[in-house]
Design a protein around this motif. Structure first.
Motif: not given
Length: 300
Positions: A28-37
């Motif tokens: 929310a309010g930002g770019g993509p963040v990694p959740v699972l590698f």
């Protein structure tokens, strides 16, 4: 269900060469963040994974009043109850900005791929770790690696307050289903929503109802896969016509054909993945930053 947009969803798989995968979610309010590698093994016998602890469910939290209302509407576990919960999840996912839906055809319903093996459920709670390995075919891997559902965040303790509330719902017979998403690159469904409901059902010695989201196969694939069972059915029926009447055998053949065609229609299309920006080197750097010290043995 048919989805017209977006082209690229807020929760999506991205990939790079060397069997490198990452599930990213728009913050929310930002770019993509990694959740699972994740890194597939070179032998195709499983996949190593590492959760980052940054996953957020795209569905709003469920209230107990809704669970009891749906249970009053139709017997829990039955077709009408399942359809009601599927409709609820569809509406939530269509409205979610950080969900997995993108343009195309989708299916949301009970497990049609036979993913869940009864003896594997007991491995889920004791072997749920932020970093681990999922075995695909056994091959001498530890028994605990045989898990058919991958949580996207750490499971809460069985005595956590929210889990205790869901355990009460389980005992009352009104526990809502867990919503999962089958990801072909992982060859396992991941938990989209319902981590605490999952823990509650297992802590009570039961099994949670699970509705699985997947991409639907297209009509051409269904027609291609249907050719062989239809031809076999026609041959069986022709053989029956040449001999004495066998109504029971004819009815069984018709039911078998219907089951085979239903399985084809309900099968899942491969999950779409987008290229990870920067390729393998950028993926390695992102993994080292998000899950430091994680060194999957991808060559085994």
């Amino acid at each position: 269900m048919r989805v017209d947009f977006p082209v690229r969803p807020g929760l999506r798989m991205e990939c790079a060469d060397g069997r490198r995968l990452v599930l990213v979610q728009e913050a929310a309010g930002g770019g993509p963040v990694p959740v699972l590698f994740a890194r597939q093994r070179a032998t195709r016998r499983g996949v190593h994974y590492a959760r980052t602890g940054r996953y957020a469910s795209p569905l709003a939290a469920l209230r107990a009043e809704r669970a009891r209302a749906y249970a009053a509407y139709a017997p829990p576990g039955g077709g009408a109850w399942t359809e009601r919960w599927a409709a609820h999840a569809e509406a939530e996912l269509r409205a979610a900005e950080a969900g997995p839906l993108h343009a195309g055809a989708w299916r949301l319903g009970p497990d049609a791929g036979g993913w869940f093996v009864e003896r594997h459920w007991e491995h889920l709670l004791p072997h749920d770790r932020d970093r681990g390995h999922l075995t695909w075919f056994g091959y001498g891997d530890p028994a605990g690696d045989a898990r058919d559902l991958l949580p996207l965040r750490a499971l809460s303790a069985p005595d956590a307050p929210r889990v205790k509330a869901y355990r009460r719902q389980y005992r009352e017979g009104v526990l809502p289903p867990v919503f999962a998403w089958w990801i072909s690159g992982l060859n396992v469904p991941v938990v989209l929503d319902g981590h605490d409901r999952l823990t509650a059902a297992l802590a009570e010695g039961g099994r949670p109802p699970v509705l699985v989201l997947s991409r639907s196969v297209d009509a051409e694939w269904v027609a291609l896969c249907a050719e062989r069972p239809v031809r076999a059915y026609e041959e069986r029926m022709a053989a029956l016509e040449d001999g004495p009447p066998h109504r029971t055998r004819a009815a069984n053949a018709a039911r078998r054909l219907a089951a085979e065609l239903e399985a084809v229609t309900a099968s899942a299309d491969p999950t779409r993945a987008w290229p990870f920006p920067g390729g393998p080197a950028a993926w390695d750097a992102a993994a080292a930053s998000a899950v430091p010290g994680w060194l999957p043995d991808a060559d085994g």
